[in-house]
Enzyme design. Structure first.
Site, PDB file in Angstrom:
ATOM      1  N   ASP A 108     -31.474  45.843  39.440  1.00 17.96           N
ATOM      2  CA  ASP A 108     -31.314  47.164  38.851  1.00 17.96           C
ATOM      3  C   ASP A 108     -31.364  46.966  37.328  1.00 17.96           C
ATOM      4  O   ASP A 108     -30.928  45.932  36.825  1.00 17.96           O
ATOM      5  CB  ASP A 108     -29.967  47.756  39.261  1.00 17.96           C
ATOM      6  CG  ASP A 108     -29.679  49.059  38.553  1.00 17.96           C
ATOM      7  OD1 ASP A 108     -30.476  49.991  38.706  1.00 17.96           O
ATOM      8  OD2 ASP A 108     -28.657  49.127  37.839  1.00 17.96           O
ATOM      9  N   ASP A 307     -24.839  46.837  39.720  1.00 15.39           N
ATOM     10  CA  ASP A 307     -23.456  46.968  39.235  1.00 15.39           C
ATOM     11  C   ASP A 307     -22.870  48.361  39.421  1.00 15.39           C
ATOM     12  O   ASP A 307     -21.668  48.551  39.280  1.00 15.39           O
ATOM     13  CB  ASP A 307     -23.391  46.608  37.742  1.00 15.39           C
ATOM     14  CG  ASP A 307     -24.049  47.673  36.867  1.00 15.39           C
ATOM     15  OD1 ASP A 307     -25.115  48.176  37.275  1.00 15.39           O
ATOM     16  OD2 ASP A 307     -23.495  47.998  35.806  1.00 15.39           O
ATOM     17  N   ASP A 311     -25.804  51.761  43.302  1.00 13.36           N
ATOM     18  CA  ASP A 311     -26.448  50.534  43.793  1.00 13.36           C
ATOM     19  C   ASP A 311     -25.853  50.087  45.132  1.00 13.36           C
ATOM     20  O   ASP A 311     -26.441  49.256  45.826  1.00 13.36           O
ATOM     21  CB  ASP A 311     -26.281  49.389  42.779  1.00 13.36           C
ATOM     22  CG  ASP A 311     -26.979  49.666  41.460  1.00 13.36           C
ATOM     23  OD1 ASP A 311     -28.048  50.301  41.496  1.00 13.36           O
ATOM     24  OD2 ASP A 311     -26.462  49.245  40.407  1.00 13.36           O
TER      25      ASP A 311
END
Length: 412
Positions: A108, A307, A311
């Site tokens: 990400d 994080d 996600d």
């Protein structure tokens, strides 16, 4: 206390490879007893009862499957402990074993490859709005936001001493932006999709948007009462270790993918800087898990590194979810591996640790199998005294423990 609990649970768990030793032991014990009985009656039939008794005892002693039983747990305990010392928490032997098979790592972008501390870099007023008005409108609707980009806009307004009127009718539109009412004006802040959805022509902002996106900045449109009021660009600095982590994964023959909600141009600019070839951009928060599943259907073994709260679904469906320690609690609860130091280079260390641990387990199992394969017939043929067999049996277990302990000295 939670970290200690995680490590203890992981060290007490077993890896799927342990099933191999369990299955062998299930057949091994009756086979050994049968061999010992046959050796006894064979020597007795040959007229040497004492030698038959010695052979019977020697076979049972030399075949004690202690080394087989501890081959996997000993290496796992050392591997998980070594990871914890390096700030890598691994949730069990199954996770550690799967990590060696990874073919793709998805990162990400925000908060993982970047610091997650964006700042406003450009304000381009459009129409009748001034630069200060465009920023005031954007900051007003973002005033209660917890999104890093929203916080950056509010900080910029506060830094300039701009007063923020109260917002009414606030609405967040996932993957598009936000809307609200400020001083009687209907305000929009978001991407092209939001303005196209609202039927507002954003062509006048396209040149500025394109330029800013090519610079790797996230450009957002500001609208007031159905007309463009400006473009605000926000940039998040990359973590200094991110490029090194990407290069290290490439050396390990692992494909790196960057996942982001940013538009394609911004994402490509950041990816070029990091050396990432594959980028999946303009992904809605709810679609991250689908991206992981699509790669899995292509036969990839996928790790997801993230994080944030959004996600968590992707971390859950990935073969291995890797959570950044500074991230949200739900991400850490979902991740199979947690990087306490917030250093993405530890993704590479986790994979190398997995490979080193599995190599130790295979070495341990090999030596345990060889030891029994050679030792049992030697004992049955009467060439091994039970006292020597007992010493050799203990030595085999000791060799497995020593070989596992050497994992602590392995450089990752």
């Amino acid at each position: 206390a939670q970290i200690i609990k995680l490590v203890e649970e992981a060290q007490a768990s077993s890896a799927p490879i342990q099933r191999l030793a369990d299955q062998v032991t299930r057949w091994f014990v009756p086979a050994v007893v049968a061999t010992a009985v046959l050796a006894f009656f064979g020597w007795w039939a040959a007229g040497d009862f004492p030698q038959g008794l010695l052979a019977f005892i020697a076979v049972l002693i030399i075949a004690c499957p202690c080394a087989l039983g501890i081959a996997t747990p000993a290496a796992l305990m050392v591997g998980v402990g070594k990871g914890a010392e390096a700030g890598i928490l691994i949730r069990g032997g199954e996770v550690l074993e799967r990590a060696q098979k990874l073919t793709t790592v998805i990162f990400d972008k925000t908060g993982t490859l970047t610091r997650g501390e964006p700042n406003v870099t450009d304000i381009v007023p459009l129409g009748a709005a001034t630069e200060e008005e465009a920023l005031q409108l954007a900051a007003s609707v973002e005033a209660g936001s917890e999104h890093p980009l929203g916080e950056a806009i509010v900080r910029a307004a506060q830094h300039r001493g701009i007063e923020l009127p109260k917002v009414g009718g606030f609405e967040a539109i996932p993957g598009h932006g936000i809307r609200g009412e400020v001083d009687g004006h209907k305000v929009l802040l978001g991407n092209r999709r939001l303005f196209a959805r609202e039927g507002i022509d954003a062509a006048a902002a396209e040149a500025a948007m394109t330029r800013l996106e090519h610079e790797g900045k996230t450009a957002m449109l500001v609208g007031r009462d159905g007309k463009l009021a400006g473009v605000i660009a926000v940039a998040d600095t990359l973590k200094p270790e991110a490029k090194e982590a990407v290069a290290a994964l490439a050396r390990e023959k692992i494909e790196v993918v960057m996942l982001t909600g940013d538009n394609q141009r911004t994402a490509q600019a950041i990816a070029r800087e990091l050396g990432i070839e594959k980028v999946i951009a303009e992904v809605l928060p709810g679609d991250k898990a689908k991206v992981v599943q699509d790669l899995q259907r292509q036969g990839q073994s996928v790790a997801m590194v993230g994080d944030g709260v959004n996600d968590a679904p992707a971390l859950a469906v990935a073969d291995i979810g890797i959570a950044i320690g500074s991230g949200s609690d739900v991400a850490k609860e979902t991740g199979g591996i947690i990087l306490i130091r917030n250093d993405v280079r530890d993704v590479v260390l986790a994979i190398r640790l997995s490979r080193a641990t599995m190599l130790k387990i295979k070495q341990n199992l090999f030596w345990a199998f060889i030891y029994n394969t050679v030792g049992i017939p030697v004992a049955a043929l009467g060439f091994l005294n039970p006292i020597i067999a007992a010493a050799a049996m203990a030595l085999s277990s000791l060799s497995v423990i020593v070989n596992s302990a050497l994992l602590k000295r392995t450089r990752l």
